[in-house]
Scaffold this motif. Structure first.
Motif, mmCIF file in Angstrom:
data_model
loop_
_atom_site.group_PDB
_atom_site.id
_atom_site.type_symbol
_atom_site.label_atom_id
_atom_site.label_comp_id
_atom_site.label_asym_id
_atom_site.label_seq_id
_atom_site.Cartn_x
_atom_site.Cartn_y
_atom_site.Cartn_z
ATOM 1 N N GLN A 65 0.857 -1.187 0.000
ATOM 2 C CA GLN A 65 0.000 0.000 0.000
ATOM 3 C C GLN A 65 0.891 1.234 0.000
ATOM 4 O OE1 GLN A 65 -3.397 -0.040 -0.274
ATOM 5 N NE2 GLN A 65 -3.303 -2.280 -0.385
ATOM 6 N N GLN A 71 -4.327 1.560 8.960
ATOM 7 C CA GLN A 71 -5.491 1.435 8.075
ATOM 8 C C GLN A 71 -6.827 1.641 8.778
ATOM 9 O OE1 GLN A 71 -4.729 1.483 5.103
ATOM 10 N NE2 GLN A 71 -2.668 0.651 5.020
ATOM 11 N N LYS A 74 -10.376 2.922 7.107
ATOM 12 C CA LYS A 74 -10.236 2.801 5.658
ATOM 13 C C LYS A 74 -11.143 1.705 5.111
ATOM 14 C CE LYS A 74 -6.562 5.585 5.462
ATOM 15 N NZ LYS A 74 -6.503 6.822 4.668
ATOM 16 N N LYS A 76 -10.579 -0.954 2.042
ATOM 17 C CA LYS A 76 -9.539 -1.455 1.151
ATOM 18 C C LYS A 76 -10.115 -2.541 0.246
ATOM 19 C CE LYS A 76 -6.019 0.931 2.668
ATOM 20 N NZ LYS A 76 -5.195 1.816 1.842
ATOM 21 N N GLY A 89 -6.965 0.751 -1.991
ATOM 22 C CA GLY A 89 -6.580 -0.637 -1.775
ATOM 23 C C GLY A 89 -5.994 -1.264 -3.022
#
Length: 638
Positions: A65, A71, A74, A76, A89
């Motif tokens: 990433q 993360q 987020k 993804k 992602g």
């Protein structure tokens, strides 16, 4: 530390574990306590898994990433793509594996483009009693800091979930890499400096550039040839262009005589002029890419045909490859095959997109036989730690490259923040500073007609940095041995080892290089930065200045590197290139009190899979070592 396998429903047939090496760690069946309350459902949309997490848990992972580190909050999507420019992602090497600061990690064994929603908030059963009637402007837009992890896997009716437990993220990641068959062990020369030439060069230009390396006394072990070596490159013929390379065997032999290994660019899309094209036809997908076949490399027959096409190159002495364009593209022109394609093995295009890079690397490693390599690939995925291929990108953001470097270590991936062009000498040296402390010290000059340090008049500065890389090879080689045997990544984020320190949770532009060095590069035009050091005693790598853990403001034209107190660091007299019988002249650098410290050095033939490894241990009192690979001459106190 434990690895658990939990089966929900009926998993699909084509998943990463089907093609991975045998695990080197026990796998237990059953539900661990840390997943209490996990829920599973399957329906028309596919599979859904939901798990509650504590609100203070940090999440990391998802493969390579480039745009984010921690993360939390987020979404993804685990979808391979060339050069993604947003934090969606999409990646050259997305992996459905995340690690947490709660003592466990989760690997979802799927080749589907699955979605991870990190830190969602569940609907309450009733209206909360403390719900505000009125709110300030700053509170009007709510955050997304919930405590649910939701995973959605399209098309599937079941999945195998692997839960890996451990006290530290480092323990979890190491177990994941052992689940993948253990980390890769590159040849010793693969860790040397690597230069890719201008794609238009012909044989005498390649030889002239190689000669310049030796004349400038800049260390270099590998010369890479870009697409121009072939008669047809998009798609590939795998045949030498007789105009540019009338005597390729002679050219390769000349390079090898001067101590260079040769790496060739290619991709798997096979042109009609390729020698085995007709044999490969029944083993390819429905559609062409750049008018070339897409071989189904999950099939043994396709692997056999493809390796036979590579054999004349390998017989000539080629021992490395750059496997390009196996990531597909939604963002860079749309060159790819459809997700709906059917491949001869029975998998569809979506699954093959996710597995393409891994299967390609596996095929090429098979072609090389007993010869070890440290090559390049543009796509990887889950359970790939055992494959000696380093990822790269056509993007070129220095900061994003460093984020990719620290993230790759969470998922059994190797990444190089490769050097290409630069605005000026300072920018070039800043980029070289970063790359020499990465898994692969790569300069990719595929569009540069001359050495960039010659162009920017900084030959001496570049030379000293590449010499520093060579001085650290015994240390780095031993770190890769640990990667192979214990799964411990040689390059990794600070939070892997220091997750109990809150400062480490967002530390995305510093990393551990081996167990004892912390690297904190600057990005042009920066001349200063804050560096965080974990609690304890640390020493400036270059000056020996003693420092305590904490945040330090650093102003420098160099690269901040720090050594953990109590480290006995092997520092070698640099060589310009490596041979099978190269022996390192080593000085042990003692940082702080090293009376009880042990310096470990691994030695083998440096080139083959069948090599026997010998682990040497030296101390400040018993350091006189005279093996076939190392001569330890003395100790310097820092």
């Amino acid at each position: 530390m434990s690895v658990y396998k939990i089966r929900f429903g009926t998993p699909e047939a084509f998943v990463p574990s089907r093609f991975a090496p045998a695990p080197r760690v026990p796998v237990a069946e059953g539900m661990p306590d840390c997943l209490a309350g996990i829920s599973f459902s399957a329906g028309a949309r596919g599979v859904k898994i939901t798990l509650s997490l504590a609100e203070d848990v940090s999440l990391y992972g998802f493969g390579l990433q480039l745009k984010s580190f921690r993360q939390n909050g987020k979404k993804k999507t685990i979808r391979p793509n060339a050069d993604p420019k947003s934090d969606s992602g999409d990646s050259h090497a997305p992996v459905p594996f995340l690690v947490t600061t709660a003592g466990f990690g989760l690997y979802v064994d799927t080749a589907r483009y699955c979605d991870f929603y990190c830190n969602l908030t569940a609907k309450p059963a009733v209206k909360p009693k403390d719900a505000a009637e009125r709110m300030d402007m700053n509170d009007m837009i709510g955050g997304n800091a919930g405590n649910l992890l939701v995973v959605e896997i399209p098309y599937a009716s079941g999945v195998d979930l692997y839960c890996i437990t451990g006290e530290r993220i480092l323990d979890i990641v190491s177990q994941y890499n052992l689940l993948s068959g253990g980390g890769c062990m590159p040849p010793l020369w693969g860790l040397g400096n690597f230069y890719r030439c201008d794609m238009t060069f012909r044989d005498e230009q390649i030889l002239g550039l190689a000669k310049q390396f030796r004349e400038l006394h800049i260390p270099c072990d590998i010369i890479g040839l870009e697409p121009g070596w072939q008669t047809h490159a998009y798609s590939c013929s795998y045949r030498w262009d007789p105009q540019r390379f009338p005597n390729p065997a002679e050219t390769v032999a000349e390079l090898k005589k001067d101590g260079f290994h040769v790496n060739l660019w290619e991709h798997a899309f096979t042109h009609p002029t390729a020698e085995k094209y007709e044999e490969l036809l029944p083993c390819a997908g429905e559609h062409l890419v750049w008018q070339g076949l897409v071989p189904d490399l999950s099939l043994e027959e396709a692997q056999k045909i493809f390796t036979e096409m590579q054999q004349p190159l390998i017989d000539m002495g080629i021992d490395g490859f750059k496997l390009d364009e196996c990531d597909g593209s939604d963002f860079t022109g749309g060159w790819t095959f459809p997700n709906s394609d059917t491949f001869p093995s029975g998998m569809d295009g979506e699954q093959y997109h996710s597995l393409f890079g891994l299967l390609y690397a596996k095929t090429m490693e098979k072609a090389l036989g007993n010869t070890r390599t440290l090559s390049q690939v543009r796509n990887m995925g889950a359970l790939a730690a055992s494959y000696p291929f380093v990822l790269y990108s056509d993007l070129y953001g220095h900061r994003e490259f460093l984020t990719g470097l620290v993230n790759a270590g969470f998922a059994g991936l190797l990444w190089s923040p490769e050097v290409r062009h630069a605005e000026n000498a300072e920018d070039l040296l800043r980029r070289i500073q970063s790359v020499i402390f990465s898994p692969q010290a790569l300069v990719n000059a595929f569009y540069l007609p001359n050495h960039p340090w010659v162009q920017h008049d900084c030959v001496e500065g570049a030379r000293e940095l590449f010499r520093l890389r060579m001085s650290l090879l015994p240390y780095l080689y031993t770190a890769f041995y640990d990667y192979k045997t214990t799964g411990k990544p040689p390059v990794r984020a600070l939070v892997c080892d220091y997750q109990n320190e809150k400062e480490a949770h967002d530390c995305s532009t510093q990393w551990l290089f081996g167990d004892s060095l912390i690297v904190a590069p600057l990005i042009y035009p920066e001349k200063e930065r804050d560096v965080w050091l974990p609690p304890g005693e640390w020493y400036d790598f270059f000056t020996g200045e003693r420092m305590e853990g904490g945040t330090h403001h650093v102003v420098t034209d160099g690269i901040p590197v720090y050594v953990k107190g109590g480290t006995l660091l092997p520092f070698a007299q640099p060589v310009e290139y490596l041979l099978p019988d190269t022996r390192f002249e080593i000085t042990l650098r003692a940082y702080g009190d090293c009376k009880a410290a042990v310096c470990r050095l691994v030695e083998d033939d440096g080139e083959t899979h069948s090599a026997s490894y010998r682990l040497l241990e030296v101390t400040t009192e018993r350091y006189e070592t005279d093996s076939f690979r190392y001569r330890v001459a003395g100790v310097e106190q820092y």
